[in-house]
Design an enzyme around this catalytic site. Structure first.
Site, mmCIF file in Angstrom:
data_model
loop_
_atom_site.group_PDB
_atom_site.id
_atom_site.type_symbol
_atom_site.label_atom_id
_atom_site.label_comp_id
_atom_site.label_asym_id
_atom_site.label_seq_id
_atom_site.Cartn_x
_atom_site.Cartn_y
_atom_site.Cartn_z
ATOM 1 N N GLU A 185 0.866 -1.256 -0.071
ATOM 2 C CA GLU A 185 0.039 0.005 -0.005
ATOM 3 C C GLU A 185 0.949 1.263 -0.152
ATOM 4 O OE1 GLU A 185 -2.839 -0.259 3.345
ATOM 5 O OE2 GLU A 185 -3.493 -2.324 2.689
ATOM 6 N N CYS A 186 1.862 1.292 -0.768
ATOM 7 C CA CYS A 186 3.116 2.454 -0.838
ATOM 8 C C CYS A 186 2.840 3.021 -2.344
ATOM 9 C CB CYS A 186 4.346 1.536 -0.674
ATOM 10 S SG CYS A 186 5.639 2.886 -0.871
#
Length: 158
Positions: free
Chosen positions: A34-35
């Site tokens: 989730e970057c």
């Protein structure tokens, strides 16, 4: 000492010695699902596909130390990587890459190739290129796309 002196655990929960990769060029990466750099999974898969038949491996190590950007279970992370990016390179269980609980492999890597200003890993998708003897050749910042280090990979494969 080399990366071959370390063991880790696969996403499937199996102990894996990095000595199993002896003689190969490795790109070891701390990853996150989730970057902002998560799309680099595609680039990692691309370079893996391009060079794996020449003795090249990408080794992915999920990490949740940077703004909780990989909160899922190992199973959820593996599923996400395969479903969204077609990841087929080896992925290992989630680890810490800095601090007192850092996996010994990452303590070794950061001592061998210090970053800008500090040896600590500052963010997800820091990459370490390892030669066929298990020695760290170079360290790449998170914003460095995997495709942009192809010449270094090719040189290491010679």
């Amino acid at each position: 000492m080399s990366v071959y002196d370390f063991s880790t655990v696969t996403m499937q929960g199996e102990e894996k010695s990095l000595a199993d990769y002896e003689g190969k060029v490795l790109l070891i990466v701390n990853t996150a699902s989730e970057c902002g750099f998560t799309p680099q999974f595609q680039g990692l898969q691309t370079v893996y596909d391009q060079y794996s038949d020449q003795g090249f491996e990408v080794l992915g190590f999920p990490c949740n130390q940077f703004k909780d950007q990989d909160p899922g279970t190992n199973e959820e992370i593996a599923d996400f990587c395969q479903r969204n990016y077609g990841v087929t390179f080896p992925m290992f269980e989630k680890v810490d890459v800095k601090g007192e609980n850092a996996h010994p492999l990452f303590s070794y890597l950061t001592n061998e190739a210090k970053g800008m200003l500090t040896k600590d890993i500052k963010w997800n998708f820091t990459k370490f290129l390892i030669n066929r003897h298990g020695e760290v050749i170079d360290r790449y910042a998170p914003q460095t796309k995997p495709e942009s280090i192809q010449k270094d990979i090719e040189e290491a494969l010679k």
